[in-house]
Design an enzyme around this catalytic site. Sequence first.
Site, PDB file in Angstrom:
ATOM      1  N   LYS A 125       0.804  -1.223   0.000  1.00 55.37           N
ATOM      2  CA  LYS A 125       0.000   0.000   0.000  1.00 55.37           C
ATOM      3  C   LYS A 125       0.840   1.277   0.000  1.00 55.37           C
ATOM      4  O   LYS A 125       0.480   2.293   0.589  1.00 55.37           O
ATOM      5  CB  LYS A 125      -0.995   0.010   1.165  1.00 55.37           C
ATOM      6  CG  LYS A 125      -1.822  -1.261   1.310  1.00 55.37           C
ATOM      7  CD  LYS A 125      -2.436  -1.700  -0.011  1.00 55.37           C
ATOM      8  CE  LYS A 125      -3.458  -0.696  -0.546  1.00 55.37           C
ATOM      9  NZ  LYS A 125      -4.033  -1.157  -1.862  1.00 55.37           N
ATOM     10  N   HIS A 179       6.726  -7.959  -2.340  1.00 54.05           N
ATOM     11  CA  HIS A 179       6.662  -7.196  -1.094  1.00 54.05           C
ATOM     12  C   HIS A 179       7.704  -7.703  -0.089  1.00 54.05           C
ATOM     13  O   HIS A 179       7.706  -7.278   1.071  1.00 54.05           O
ATOM     14  CB  HIS A 179       5.267  -7.287  -0.474  1.00 54.05           C
ATOM     15  CG  HIS A 179       4.206  -6.558  -1.248  1.00 54.05           C
ATOM     16  ND1 HIS A 179       4.370  -5.271  -1.691  1.00 54.05           N
ATOM     17  CD2 HIS A 179       2.965  -6.950  -1.648  1.00 54.05           C
ATOM     18  CE1 HIS A 179       3.278  -4.891  -2.337  1.00 54.05           C
ATOM     19  NE2 HIS A 179       2.420  -5.888  -2.332  1.00 54.05           N
ATOM     20  N   SER A 209      -4.476   3.165   4.336  1.00 51.28           N
ATOM     21  CA  SER A 209      -4.721   2.374   3.140  1.00 51.28           C
ATOM     22  C   SER A 209      -4.639   0.882   3.429  1.00 51.28           C
ATOM     23  O   SER A 209      -5.447   0.091   2.934  1.00 51.28           O
ATOM     24  CB  SER A 209      -3.705   2.753   2.056  1.00 51.28           C
ATOM     25  OG  SER A 209      -3.968   2.070   0.858  1.00 51.28           O
TER      26      SER A 209
END
Length: 364
Positions: A125, A179, A209
Amino acid sequence: MYPVYLRNLRYWNIGHINLKEFAIERFIHKNTSNEHNIKKFRRIKRLASTLLFGSTFLVVIWARNRKSVTVFDDAKLVTNSNYQKNFKLYEYKQFVLPLFVMKNLDQLKNFTFKNDDILVVSFPKTGTTWLQEIIYCILNGVDETLSQSLEDRFPYLEFIYPGLGSIQRMEGQRLIKTHLPYSLLPEDIHKKHVKVLYIMRNPKDVVVSYYHFVRMMTVSDYSGNFENFFQDFISDKVPYGPAWKHYQEMWDHRNDANILILFYEDFHKDIRGSIKKIANFLNRNVTDEEIDDIVDHCSFRNMSQNPNVNYQHWDDLGVRKLHEAKFMRKGEIGDWKNYFTSEMSQSMDLWMDNYLKDISTCFN
């Protein structure tokens, strides 16, 4: 049917015994016994083969399972009742990782890169999708008729789809996202000339977020409120966290020739300059007209309406809870002000001063 010597044998009698009949009877008995022994031997052989194959198969399965769960030996289960019960998190090498990542880590260690691979690395995010689409457009131009979704054009390295095997077999230049923090990237990345682009974002906006994301995803189905998630975030208990460590590990390599660190806030302040910076890093020349096309194509308004970018197919697959926020929610700077209390803001400021002092000024 019978051997020659029996066919030629005369009907000689020894007392009341007919020699030929006796011989034939003995032959039949002998061969019947042999056949019985052969069948018995075959059964034993088949059983032994089955046991051998079965034991070998079990050993292979055990070895594979043992290999696939090696990382779990060094991992600790993180308990958080706000996630649905099957969404398990583990603390591994100072990071909190979802179960699907843990299952792939052993294979990830052996993943091989190509010298021309391009890798987008990020904490969740932080603007990952925006950066991916910009990179794709720089390399391939803007194509409004594109039929492939972003997750097919830019596969997610550690996710179950499309899988490491599929990514490994991709031909030509590969665009990959992950990630994973720097310390958990496949070791082969240090042997190749892979270009790595890393994007950071103000943690205050990230936590907002991220909160909506874990609530939206059916796999995580987060049931806590924002304050609960905020505490998880600054306590280093969210997936892929600690966020500060994720940032810091890459920041320590900011001067490496193959690494480019970008900021979400810069995309908002000067998107054209950011596109030029990325293109230069990728050794691509882009004209002003091409930059104009990319700016328009990659605006939040257009991306949020683009089915090849906005992940709306997740709705049909049941991945997103329809009553929660969409994947592309707002894309704003400063939305945290609508969620933080003054105490939360102060806590986050202290957290950033403690962990991100050298980086925090870049979020202004």
